[in-house]
Design an enzyme around this catalytic site. Structure first.
Site, PDB file in Angstrom:
ATOM      1  N   ASP A  91      -1.218  -3.585  -3.811  1.00 40.70           N
ATOM      2  CA  ASP A  91      -0.899  -4.102  -2.535  1.00 40.70           C
ATOM      3  C   ASP A  91      -0.517  -5.331  -2.477  1.00 40.70           C
ATOM      4  O   ASP A  91      -1.587  -5.655  -1.590  1.00 40.70           O
ATOM      5  CB  ASP A  91      -0.579  -3.190  -1.448  1.00 40.70           C
ATOM      6  CG  ASP A  91       0.787  -3.172  -0.453  1.00 40.70           C
ATOM      7  OD1 ASP A  91       1.417  -3.778  -0.627  1.00 40.70           O
ATOM      8  OD2 ASP A  91       0.551  -3.046   0.393  1.00 40.70           O
ATOM      9  N   LYS A  96      -6.075  -3.345  -1.995  1.00 40.37           N
ATOM     10  CA  LYS A  96      -4.860  -5.399  -1.384  1.00 40.37           C
ATOM     11  C   LYS A  96      -5.255  -6.098  -1.736  1.00 40.37           C
ATOM     12  O   LYS A  96      -6.200  -6.687  -2.016  1.00 40.37           O
ATOM     13  CB  LYS A  96      -5.267  -5.070   0.290  1.00 40.37           C
ATOM     14  CG  LYS A  96      -4.531  -3.317   0.584  1.00 40.37           C
ATOM     15  CD  LYS A  96      -3.214  -3.965   1.519  1.00 40.37           C
ATOM     16  CE  LYS A  96      -3.132  -2.923   1.922  1.00 40.37           C
ATOM     17  NZ  LYS A  96      -2.002  -2.628   2.311  1.00 40.37           N
ATOM     18  N   LYS A 133       7.902   4.139   5.227  1.00 36.06           N
ATOM     19  CA  LYS A 133       7.102   4.468   6.597  1.00 36.06           C
ATOM     20  C   LYS A 133       7.901   5.150   7.534  1.00 36.06           C
ATOM     21  O   LYS A 133       8.694   4.265   8.090  1.00 36.06           O
ATOM     22  CB  LYS A 133       6.178   2.659   6.646  1.00 36.06           C
ATOM     23  CG  LYS A 133       5.326   2.983   5.531  1.00 36.06           C
ATOM     24  CD  LYS A 133       4.282   2.280   5.845  1.00 36.06           C
ATOM     25  CE  LYS A 133       3.434   1.233   4.788  1.00 36.06           C
ATOM     26  NZ  LYS A 133       3.411   0.223   4.498  1.00 36.06           N
ATOM     27  N   ASP A 147       8.378  -2.131  -0.048  1.00 36.71           N
ATOM     28  CA  ASP A 147       7.868  -1.981   1.235  1.00 36.71           C
ATOM     29  C   ASP A 147       8.554  -2.369   2.605  1.00 36.71           C
ATOM     30  O   ASP A 147       9.523  -1.733   2.979  1.00 36.71           O
ATOM     31  CB  ASP A 147       5.951  -2.009   1.206  1.00 36.71           C
ATOM     32  CG  ASP A 147       4.901  -1.343   1.892  1.00 36.71           C
ATOM     33  OD1 ASP A 147       6.163  -0.932   3.182  1.00 36.71           O
ATOM     34  OD2 ASP A 147       4.175  -1.527   2.396  1.00 36.71           O
TER      35      ASP A 147
HETATM   36 MG   LIG Z   1       2.395  -1.679   1.576  1.00 38.12          MG
END
Ligand SMILES: [Mg+2]
Length: 356
Positions: A190, A164, A267, A243
């Site tokens: 990300d 991250k 997701k 995303d």
């Molecule tokens: Mg993500």
């Protein structure tokens, strides 16, 4: 009464304290405030669905989810799970802005139906493969802690790591620390919407110049800035993944039209199970590669995602580590795991996970 008729629907909070805080550029979490929906069928089968709401992504929280699913539970009793698409659509009409709750509902419907049929969910969805490879995520932590997390992951057999970034504090040092602890392991970055387009390009170039192998650059800029995503994509050699930019199927269409990404990270908690299937089809038609990620689901929810990825096939990137981030003590089964490798059993029906 048909054996696939729902006789009981139970909704309950499912709170999990995290073994370590989970921080990204968008949120900091110390607990997962999830919800469980359990369905019982006249024939004796049971199905369980987990909701892991991510307020910063879909606007849903635990209280909303409990209220919506409890209000819908009465309408489920007497319905036939074989009509799972019709039941999901009725919920979507009642609550159009509740995709995570819908994911839990669809998970419970499909789990109950597959357990009644005696079929593993991944076979029901097509049975493309029984073997998957996932990464594990290094959250926003100090570089020394990131190095330790990465070292442990490599020792456990992980061959893909996600880091991250995008919060501004030690992004470069954290990425380098992970690369040092995991030599030869490709790293997925990300940004969780944390960069400007120019900042995203500069950061990635700096990381690449330092000799780090980057496999993917996920959501570097804010979700609505598709031109910014494209700007990054046109200036770097690493595939860019959308995303947060993709929640509904029409979002995937817009990303494809804008040339904003190479990969779409699906997701279940953003799109539901059936919405994820629709987005996957759309991405394939548009030449976008597929990733499947997660929120802070326990093994109950991660199992549904693993079964979807295995059933459908064609996912080049999996980020299914919610069970590890939540400590993996609340449920068992679903899949077996050695490091990055997940294996699904052809002999266990439904999503095959059980609450402990
Ligand atoms: Mg993500």
């Amino acid at each position: 009464m048909r054996p696939t008729q729902i006789t009981r629907a139970t909704v309950e909070p499912f709170n999990i304290a995290l073994p370590r805080p989970f921080e990204t550029a968008a949120a900091r979490r110390t607990a997962a405030h999830n919800v469980l929906l359990t369905l019982e069928l006249a024939g004796g089968a049971q199905g369980t669905g987990e909701v892991a709401p991510a307020p910063h992504v879909t606007g849903e929280d635990q209280a909303d989810t409990l209220r919506r699913l409890e209000a819908f539970a009465g309408a489920l009793v007497g319905q036939d799970v074989a009509r799972y698409r019709a039941l999901s659509e009725a919920f979507r009409r009642a609550y159009p802005e509740a995709p995570a709750a819908r994911a839990g509902l669809e998970s419970a419907l499909l789990d109950a139906y597959c357990r009644h049929l005696g079929v593993p969910l991944f076979h029901f969805l097509g049975g493309a493969t029984a073997e998957l490879r996932t990464d594990v995520t290094v959250p926003i932590v100090a570089p020394a802690e990131a190095e330790e997390v990465a070292r442990q992951a490599v020792a456990q057999g992980f061959t893909d790591l996600k880091v991250k970034v995008g919060a501004g504090n030690h992004d470069f040092e954290r990425t380098l620390a992970v690369a040092r602890a995991a030599p030869g392991v490709p790293i997925r970055l990300d940004g969780n919407q944390g960069f400007t387009p120019e900042g995203a390009v500069a950061f990635l170039r700096r990381v690449l110049d330092a000799g780090v192998t980057v496999a993917l650059y996920e959501q570097p800029v804010p979700r609505e800035d598709l031109a910014g995503m494209r700007f990054v994509r046109e200036r770097v050699s690493v595939p860019v993944a959308a995303d947060e930019s993709v929640i509904h199927p029409e979002d995937a269409y817009r990303v494809a039209q804008a040339g904003a990404a190479d990969v779409v990270n699906l997701k279940l908690m953003k799109s539901g199970v059936l919405g994820a299937l629709a987005i996957a089809g759309l991405c394939r038609a548009a030449g976008l590669r597929l990733m499947l990620g997660c929120m802070l689901e326990s093994r109950l929810g991660i199992s549904v995602a693993a079964h979807l990825a295995a059933g459908l096939g064609g996912f080049d990137f999996l980020d299914l580590d919610g069970h590890l981030l939540t400590g993996d003590t609340c449920a068992s089964g679903g899949f077996s795991q050695t490091g990055s490798r997940l294996s699904l059993s052809p002999d266990l029906p439904g999503h095959a996970a059980t609450r402990v």
